[in-house]
Design a protein around this motif. Structure first.
Motif, PDB file in Angstrom:
ATOM      1  N   ARG A  18       0.856  -1.322   0.107  1.00 24.35           N
ATOM      2  CA  ARG A  18       0.035   0.167  -0.276  1.00 24.35           C
ATOM      3  C   ARG A  18       0.722   1.199   0.011  1.00 24.35           C
ATOM      4  O   ARG A  18       0.359   2.221  -0.380  1.00 24.35           O
ATOM      5  CB  ARG A  18      -0.851   0.073   1.191  1.00 24.35           C
ATOM      6  CG  ARG A  18      -2.310  -1.067   1.009  1.00 24.35           C
ATOM      7  CD  ARG A  18      -3.181  -0.954   2.090  1.00 24.35           C
ATOM      8  NE  ARG A  18      -4.012  -1.837   1.970  1.00 24.35           N
ATOM      9  CZ  ARG A  18      -4.284  -3.046   2.854  1.00 24.35           C
ATOM     10  NH1 ARG A  18      -3.321  -3.534   3.819  1.00 24.35           N
ATOM     11  NH2 ARG A  18      -5.293  -3.954   2.415  1.00 24.35           N
ATOM     12  N   ASP A  21       4.709  -0.620  -4.295  1.00 24.69           N
ATOM     13  CA  ASP A  21       4.417  -2.045  -4.690  1.00 24.69           C
ATOM     14  C   ASP A  21       5.670  -2.577  -5.147  1.00 24.69           C
ATOM     15  O   ASP A  21       6.821  -2.001  -4.991  1.00 24.69           O
ATOM     16  CB  ASP A  21       3.354  -2.016  -5.694  1.00 24.69           C
ATOM     17  CG  ASP A  21       3.636  -1.571  -7.011  1.00 24.69           C
ATOM     18  OD1 ASP A  21       4.740  -1.371  -7.275  1.00 24.69           O
ATOM     19  OD2 ASP A  21       2.640  -1.333  -7.676  1.00 24.69           O
ATOM     20  N   MET A  27       0.710   3.336  -4.448  1.00 30.07           N
ATOM     21  CA  MET A  27      -0.685   2.658  -4.583  1.00 30.07           C
ATOM     22  C   MET A  27      -1.568   3.752  -5.147  1.00 30.07           C
ATOM     23  O   MET A  27      -1.384   5.036  -4.402  1.00 30.07           O
ATOM     24  CB  MET A  27      -1.333   2.147  -3.323  1.00 30.07           C
ATOM     25  CG  MET A  27      -2.514   1.607  -3.379  1.00 30.07           C
ATOM     26  SD  MET A  27      -3.250   1.120  -1.763  1.00 30.07           S
ATOM     27  CE  MET A  27      -3.734   2.600  -1.008  1.00 30.07           C
ATOM     28  N   ALA A  53      -7.234  -1.317  -4.969  1.00 31.88           N
ATOM     29  CA  ALA A  53      -6.147  -0.768  -5.632  1.00 31.88           C
ATOM     30  C   ALA A  53      -5.489  -1.981  -6.267  1.00 31.88           C
ATOM     31  O   ALA A  53      -5.733  -3.160  -6.030  1.00 31.88           O
ATOM     32  CB  ALA A  53      -5.257  -0.266  -4.660  1.00 31.88           C
ATOM     33  N   VAL A  55      -1.848  -3.345  -7.538  1.00 26.85           N
ATOM     34  CA  VAL A  55      -0.767  -3.273  -7.346  1.00 26.85           C
ATOM     35  C   VAL A  55       0.258  -4.335  -7.664  1.00 26.85           C
ATOM     36  O   VAL A  55      -0.511  -5.206  -8.138  1.00 26.85           O
ATOM     37  CB  VAL A  55      -0.510  -3.093  -5.618  1.00 26.85           C
ATOM     38  CG1 VAL A  55      -1.109  -1.969  -5.359  1.00 26.85           C
ATOM     39  CG2 VAL A  55      -0.938  -4.355  -5.151  1.00 26.85           C
ATOM     40  N   ALA A  84      -7.678  -0.844  -0.617  1.00 28.64           N
ATOM     41  CA  ALA A  84      -6.844   0.290  -0.237  1.00 28.64           C
ATOM     42  C   ALA A  84      -6.165   0.479   1.184  1.00 28.64           C
ATOM     43  O   ALA A  84      -5.510   1.260   1.605  1.00 28.64           O
ATOM     44  CB  ALA A  84      -7.355   1.437  -0.907  1.00 28.64           C
TER      45      ALA A  84
END
Length: 156
Positions: A18, A21, A27, A53, A55, A84
């Motif tokens: 978060r 990545d 993120m 999200a 990632v 997220a």
């Protein structure tokens, strides 16, 4: 009879992803208007309106770092959906994302690929077959259509 357990991405790794990545990107949260994204943090599909999200995640690299091995050329990273914000994680022991063909990739304790198998759907029988080889330390379950990592299953 052995029951195999899907392993979600751990809270510690999720916190790192978060922030930055595995491709070095920050993120970017987004509201999932439609729902249905396979979340690797809690091993369920997203609901409409959840903030998620996409990632980049390198599951074998992360596992290899924790075990002291070098995955070499088998180190790959790819996209995964996560919440997220922190979530409570999986709420069931059932194998997630059922009802679709999957690829089971088998890896040794040295981080080398030992083969793969297309299965109609992951279940205890398919995983038992994957772990029949004593050299298999872990199995990655991946989507067929995009090849994305869905979850990991370990021996033991």
């Amino acid at each position: 009879m052995t029951t195999y357990t899907a392993r979600a991405i751990t809270p510690v790794i999720l916190k790192e992803l978060r922030s930055v990545d595995d491709a070095g990107r920050g993120m970017v949260p987004a509201t999932d208007e439609e729902g249905g994204a396979p979340l690797r943090c809690c091993l369920r599909r997203s609901s409409p309106g959840e903030v998620i999200a996409l990632v980049s995640y390198a599951p074998l690299r992360r596992w290899a770092a924790s075990t002291g091995v070098d995955p070499g050329a088998y180190d790959e990273q790819g996209p995964v959906f996560i919440h997220a914000e922190a979530c409570p994680g999986p709420d069931t022991d059932d194998l997630p994302f059922p009802g679709a063909h999957r690829t089971l990739r088998r890896y040794s304790a040295e981080g080398r690929i030992l083969g793969g198998q297309l299965v109609a759907a992951p279940d205890d029988a398919a995983l038992r077959n994957a772990f029949d080889d004593p050299a298999v330390a872990l199995v990655h379950v991946r989507a067929v259509e995009y090849g994305c990592f869905l979850y990991e299953v370990r021996r033991g």
